[in-house]
Design a protein around this motif. Structure first.
Motif, mmCIF file in Angstrom:
data_model
loop_
_atom_site.group_PDB
_atom_site.id
_atom_site.type_symbol
_atom_site.label_atom_id
_atom_site.label_comp_id
_atom_site.label_asym_id
_atom_site.label_seq_id
_atom_site.Cartn_x
_atom_site.Cartn_y
_atom_site.Cartn_z
ATOM 1 N N SER A 43 5.215 -1.361 9.580
ATOM 2 C CA SER A 43 6.253 -0.341 9.488
ATOM 3 C C SER A 43 7.546 -0.936 8.934
ATOM 4 O O SER A 43 8.239 -0.300 8.128
ATOM 5 C CB SER A 43 6.502 0.268 10.870
ATOM 6 N N HIS A 63 7.209 -1.328 5.191
ATOM 7 C CA HIS A 63 7.305 -0.053 4.479
ATOM 8 C C HIS A 63 8.752 0.386 4.286
ATOM 9 O O HIS A 63 9.057 1.145 3.364
ATOM 10 C CB HIS A 63 6.532 1.023 5.228
ATOM 11 N N GLN A 64 9.646 -0.086 5.157
ATOM 12 C CA GLN A 64 11.041 0.319 5.062
ATOM 13 C C GLN A 64 11.846 -0.549 4.091
ATOM 14 O O GLN A 64 12.996 -0.225 3.786
ATOM 15 C CB GLN A 64 11.683 0.254 6.450
ATOM 16 N N ASN A 100 13.009 -2.152 0.495
ATOM 17 C CA ASN A 100 13.103 -1.657 -0.877
ATOM 18 C C ASN A 100 12.381 -2.631 -1.801
ATOM 19 O O ASN A 100 13.008 -3.461 -2.486
ATOM 20 C CB ASN A 100 14.572 -1.511 -1.296
#
Length: 245
Positions: free
Chosen positions: A73, A76-77, A79
């Motif tokens: 997770s 995924h955050q 950039n």
């Protein structure tokens, strides 16, 4: 990215690789995403639903694999510039960038150089420079060889009326050989040597013709004209008109 990570999971976390099919999910496969599942990526699991990577199949749906899900997770955050859905995707991107750097990037600059070349001021071309250097090299290699012992003597007069006798020529000697000898006798740079005979300027294009072909024999007088950077045929016409034919 999830697929690349899933392939590197240790055996104890294989149940969390996102490729464990939910039982009987083929009957409601079209509703996978709405029920919190994902479509299985493996070919042999096509048409079934799987839990996302980082979760495992439980009795009541998908259950978290703890730290693995938290770390995924967090990834995924970020950039990220790009994600690797295929382990070989990086290799494909490398080949595309290599192709672009070798072909696509130089092409506009090459076209610009071609356009600028068309509008450039006319200068001495490379081929003309190369020909001049070749003539100079041939003349310099002739100096000091047996060709210097020819029976003919050529008289060379400059624009001031000073005359020098230069011996050692033959009918088969080249005009470039005479030009080099004149440069030696009058201490002038080879490219500045201009010669005239019979009222005609002997251009560098004639350098590889023999003295016999040009009608220059023993005892003939050849005029020496120092050709500076701005010299031209027009600038020496008055001198040529005063020469004896």
């Amino acid at each position: 990215m999830d697929n690349a990570i899933a392939q590197q999971l240790p055996e104890r976390l294989k149940a969390c690789d996102g490729q464990q099919a939910v039982p009987d999910s083929q009957h409601w496969w079209s509703s996978c995403h709405s029920m919190g599942f994902t479509a299985c990526r493996e070919t042999n699991l096509a048409g079934k639903c799987c839990c996302p990577t980082g979760q495992r199949v439980g009795e009541d749906g998908c259950k978290s694999c703890g730290v693995l899900e938290e770390r995924l997770s967090a990834l995924h955050q970020l950039n990220l510039l790009y994600t690797l859905d295929d382990p070989d995707a990086g290799q494909y991107f490398f080949y595309w960038m290599l192709f672009g750097s070798l072909v696509l990037l130089p092409l506009p600059w090459a076209l610009l150089a071609q356009v600028l070349w068309q509008f450039a001021e006319p200068n001495e071309s490379f081929l003309q420079h190369e020909a001049r250097e070749e003539r100079k090299h041939i003349a310099e290699t002739w100096i000091g060889t047996e060709n210097l012992h020819g029976p003919s003597t050529i008289h060379v007069a400059n624009m001031a009326g000073e005359s020098r006798a230069i011996p050692g020529f033959r009918e088969t000697s080249l005009l470039v050989h005479l030009r080099r000898s004149v440069a030696e006798v009058f201490s002038v740079e080879f490219p500045e040597i201009g010669l005239a005979f019979g009222g005609q300027l002997l251009s560098p294009d004639l350098d590889f013709k023999t003295l016999g072909d040009l009608g220059i024999y023993d005892g003939c007088t050849v005029s020496f004209i120092q050709m500076g950077a701005q010299a031209s045929v027009l600038s020496v016409l008055p001198f040529l008109e005063t020469m004896e034919v």
